[in-house]
Write a protein that holds these residues in place. Structure first.
Motif, PDB file in Angstrom:
ATOM      1  N   PHE A   1       6.965   2.460  -1.689  1.00 31.86           N
ATOM      2  CA  PHE A   1       6.360   1.917  -0.466  1.00 31.86           C
ATOM      3  C   PHE A   1       7.108   0.686   0.043  1.00 31.86           C
TER       4      PHE A   1
ATOM      5  N   LEU B   1       9.361   0.798   3.311  1.00 26.96           N
ATOM      6  CA  LEU B   1       8.818   1.071   4.641  1.00 26.96           C
ATOM      7  C   LEU B   1       9.019  -0.106   5.596  1.00 26.96           C
TER       8      LEU B   1
ATOM      9  N   SER C   1      11.951   8.209  -4.032  1.00 26.23           N
ATOM     10  CA  SER C   1      11.448   7.227  -3.073  1.00 26.23           C
ATOM     11  C   SER C   1      12.442   6.953  -1.946  1.00 26.23           C
TER      12      SER C   1
ATOM     13  N   LEU D   1       8.366   8.062   5.614  1.00 28.11           N
ATOM     14  CA  LEU D   1       7.412   7.030   6.022  1.00 28.11           C
ATOM     15  C   LEU D   1       7.893   6.263   7.248  1.00 28.11           C
TER      16      LEU D   1
ATOM     17  N   PRO E   1      -1.199   2.345  -1.257  1.00 27.35           N
ATOM     18  CA  PRO E   1      -0.315   2.459  -0.100  1.00 27.35           C
ATOM     19  C   PRO E   1      -0.759   3.501   0.925  1.00 27.35           C
TER      20      PRO E   1
ATOM     21  N   TYR F   1      -1.453   2.984   4.862  1.00 24.67           N
ATOM     22  CA  TYR F   1      -0.681   3.716   5.860  1.00 24.67           C
ATOM     23  C   TYR F   1      -1.591   4.475   6.820  1.00 24.67           C
TER      24      TYR F   1
END
Length: 281
Positions: A100, A103, A215, A222, A257, A261
């Motif tokens: 995360f 992002l 990721s 994302l 997360p 979001y």
């Protein structure tokens, strides 16, 4: 740094140019993260470090496209740190899940290929000419060259990482056979005889990305989906920006997360925006 209301947000230190003994690359760090103690909000001290070409007596420091992109990326991390609003320092700012943390940084890069954004600062230093739309499109096209192959390549690394890190017993088999089987679902090109990805995969064995290499691609999903909200409402829309600040940047690791979001975006992320950005859809 102060916000629009004149309230103190953070101290931001910038170190933009190379010098003797300085490490190469670019990064964001926190000298002191934000926290609340005895009712007092202790604001963070953040730094971003670059290695931009120095100006000379006859020419300013003319930044390349990649240098500006890197600056926006690291400034996104800096915003995550500076806008933090948590009780505990260990849950503040960029202290979030690895899948995360990119992002806030990667979403910033999206503005760099928006003509409306570029027209505010990207002028020729001698003539004052704005960057032509045709040049911007060439940059986008170049970034998307071979995107299908590059996507499969990243996915293959993620598959291999997970294959190694979901083993439940010590491995004593053939490494090459193991990795070829792991990457088979996204194999695109023939395997070069005698090669082995695993023995050179420092990210997952010594670089902190064990069971986390996915990721990289997930962060693209994302940031593309999140930026789509700005595209829908206007890339400078204050209401959208405020929602991103309150629901993502301020929260740190105080909530899951996906919950953060969805509160910002109104739904879970989909791959559609990334495929459109890459020119695939």
């Amino acid at each position: 740094m102060m916000d629009a209301n004149g309230d103190f947000l953070a101290v931001l230190f910038t170190d933009f140019h190379p010098r003797e003994g300085k490490r190469s690359g670019a990064w964001m760090s926190s000298f002191k993260s934000q926290f609340i103690k005895n009712g007092a909000d202790s604001r963070p001290h953040i730094t971003i470090v670059m290695n931009f070409t120095r100006p000379t007596e006859t020419k300013p420091a003319l930044l390349t496209f990649d240098e500006v992109e890197t600056f926006l990326h690291e400034f996104g991390h800096a915003l995550h740190g500076m806008l933090a609003k948590s009780t505990y320092e260990t849950l503040s700012g960029t202290s979030v899940y690895r899948d995360f943390v990119e992002l806030p940084s990667q979403i910033m890069e999206n503005w760099l290929v928006e003509k409306e954004y570029l027209d505010k600062f990207a002028f020729h230093y001698q003539t004052g000419e704005k960057m032509p739309a045709e040049l911007v499109q060439k940059i986008i096209n170049a970034a998307n060259y071979n995107i299908g192959y590059l996507t499969f390549r990243q996915l293959s690394f993620g598959y291999l990482d997970m294959a190694w890190h979901t083993l439940e017993q010590p491995f004593d088999g053939d490494v090459r056979e193991f990795e070829q089987k792991a990457m088979l679902p996204v194999k695109l090109l023939p395997v070069v005889p005698g090669t082995s990805m695993s023995t050179a995969f420092g990210h997952i064995f010594s670089g902190g990305y064990a069971a986390g290499y996915y990721s990289y691609k997930w962060a693209e999903v994302l940031d593309a989906d999140a930026f789509a909200a700005f595209k829908e409402n206007g890339i400078f829309d204050k209401k959208t920006a405020q929602s991103f600040r309150v629901n993502v940047l301020e929260k740190g690791n105080t909530e899951e997360p996906m919950a953060l979001y969805k509160r910002f975006r109104g739904h879970e992320p989909t791959v559609d925006a990334l495929l459109e950005r890459n020119g695939v859809k």
